[in-house]
Motif scaffolding. Sequence first.
Motif, PDB file in Angstrom:
ATOM      1  N   PRO A  82      17.924  24.975 -72.037  1.00 38.76           N
ATOM      2  CA  PRO A  82      18.909  25.329 -73.055  1.00 38.76           C
ATOM      3  C   PRO A  82      18.961  24.251 -74.144  1.00 38.76           C
ATOM      4  O   PRO A  82      19.034  23.062 -73.844  1.00 38.76           O
ATOM      5  N   VAL A  83      18.906  24.687 -75.406  1.00 38.79           N
ATOM      6  CA  VAL A  83      18.971  23.751 -76.535  1.00 38.79           C
ATOM      7  C   VAL A  83      19.879  24.353 -77.609  1.00 38.79           C
ATOM      8  O   VAL A  83      19.704  25.515 -77.984  1.00 38.79           O
ATOM      9  N   ARG A  84      20.808  23.551 -78.104  1.00 36.99           N
ATOM     10  CA  ARG A  84      21.679  24.020 -79.191  1.00 36.99           C
ATOM     11  C   ARG A  84      20.891  24.076 -80.502  1.00 36.99           C
ATOM     12  O   ARG A  84      20.023  23.240 -80.742  1.00 36.99           O
ATOM     13  N   LYS A  85      21.235  25.039 -81.337  1.00 35.87           N
ATOM     14  CA  LYS A  85      20.493  25.268 -82.581  1.00 35.87           C
ATOM     15  C   LYS A  85      20.524  24.076 -83.532  1.00 35.87           C
ATOM     16  O   LYS A  85      19.599  23.882 -84.304  1.00 35.87           O
ATOM     17  N   LYS A  86      21.569  23.276 -83.505  1.00 38.49           N
ATOM     18  CA  LYS A  86      21.674  22.158 -84.445  1.00 38.49           C
ATOM     19  C   LYS A  86      20.747  20.991 -84.096  1.00 38.49           C
ATOM     20  O   LYS A  86      20.530  20.101 -84.913  1.00 38.49           O
ATOM     21  N   LYS A  87      20.198  20.990 -82.904  1.00 39.55           N
ATOM     22  CA  LYS A  87      19.342  19.886 -82.462  1.00 39.55           C
ATOM     23  C   LYS A  87      17.988  19.912 -83.168  1.00 39.55           C
ATOM     24  O   LYS A  87      17.404  20.971 -83.374  1.00 39.55           O
ATOM     25  N   ALA A 123      32.645  30.006 -70.912  1.00 39.90           N
ATOM     26  CA  ALA A 123      32.703  29.912 -72.378  1.00 39.90           C
ATOM     27  C   ALA A 123      33.820  28.964 -72.803  1.00 39.90           C
ATOM     28  O   ALA A 123      33.616  28.112 -73.683  1.00 39.90           O
ATOM     29  N   LYS A 124      34.982  29.082 -72.185  1.00 38.52           N
ATOM     30  CA  LYS A 124      36.129  28.234 -72.538  1.00 38.52           C
ATOM     31  C   LYS A 124      35.892  26.776 -72.149  1.00 38.52           C
ATOM     32  O   LYS A 124      36.194  25.859 -72.903  1.00 38.52           O
ATOM     33  N   ASP A 125      35.321  26.549 -70.954  1.00 33.72           N
ATOM     34  CA  ASP A 125      35.119  25.194 -70.455  1.00 33.72           C
ATOM     35  C   ASP A 125      33.950  24.466 -71.111  1.00 33.72           C
ATOM     36  O   ASP A 125      34.007  23.253 -71.318  1.00 33.72           O
ATOM     37  N   MET A 126      32.889  25.182 -71.423  1.00 32.23           N
ATOM     38  CA  MET A 126      31.652  24.536 -71.865  1.00 32.23           C
ATOM     39  C   MET A 126      31.340  24.719 -73.352  1.00 32.23           C
ATOM     40  O   MET A 126      30.472  24.033 -73.875  1.00 32.23           O
ATOM     41  N   TYR A 127      32.010  25.648 -74.012  1.00 33.46           N
ATOM     42  CA  TYR A 127      31.665  25.960 -75.403  1.00 33.46           C
ATOM     43  C   TYR A 127      32.912  26.017 -76.279  1.00 33.46           C
ATOM     44  O   TYR A 127      33.180  27.009 -76.954  1.00 33.46           O
ATOM     45  N   ILE A 128      33.639  24.915 -76.297  1.00 32.82           N
ATOM     46  CA  ILE A 128      34.850  24.841 -77.101  1.00 32.82           C
ATOM     47  C   ILE A 128      34.536  25.120 -78.569  1.00 32.82           C
ATOM     48  O   ILE A 128      35.255  25.832 -79.250  1.00 32.82           O
ATOM     49  N   ASP A 129      33.429  24.583 -79.034  1.00 31.50           N
ATOM     50  CA  ASP A 129      33.044  24.757 -80.440  1.00 31.50           C
ATOM     51  C   ASP A 129      32.254  26.047 -80.680  1.00 31.50           C
ATOM     52  O   ASP A 129      31.817  26.313 -81.787  1.00 31.50           O
TER      53      ASP A 129
END
Length: 165
Positions: free
Chosen positions: A50-55, A139-145
Amino acid sequence: MTDRQRNIVMNAIKMGGVFISCGSGDKVNIMNTKWGTLGRMWNRDVFVLPVRKKKYSHDLITKNKSFVVNIPTSDMTTQLLRCSNMSGREFDKFKEFGFHAVPAKLINSVAIEECAIQLECKVVYTAEMHASKLNPTIAKDMYIDREYHTLFFGEIVRSSFGKKH
């Protein structure tokens, strides 16, 4: 890939993380991750990253369709911790950490020469995460943003022991 290598990889992820190297030429990067999994899909050994798009690594993996999972040695704890706090767009992490980028043998990426094990992964599938398909508690615990990951399914085309193993 051997059972011993599988166990080493999964323990490394649980205990502190692994380095992911990606890119080629003068556009290379290292990121660390404590998320990912090994499995078997489509009659192939795969690592799901898993990689966030902003990276910066997201851009490089998307472009080159490959990445290397590098298992650190026990003396690389400081580099693992520092890696998260630096952007590959601003810093040459290989230089910062005293690591040597070596071309992967079977994919368009670099590996970290000093690491214990390298898994060369060719991207065979990409999936975007969506809030509507994720458990609401996660979603609530790991993806606040609400910045969800792209999941890169990398077929492990080569695994090797590095210099220090």
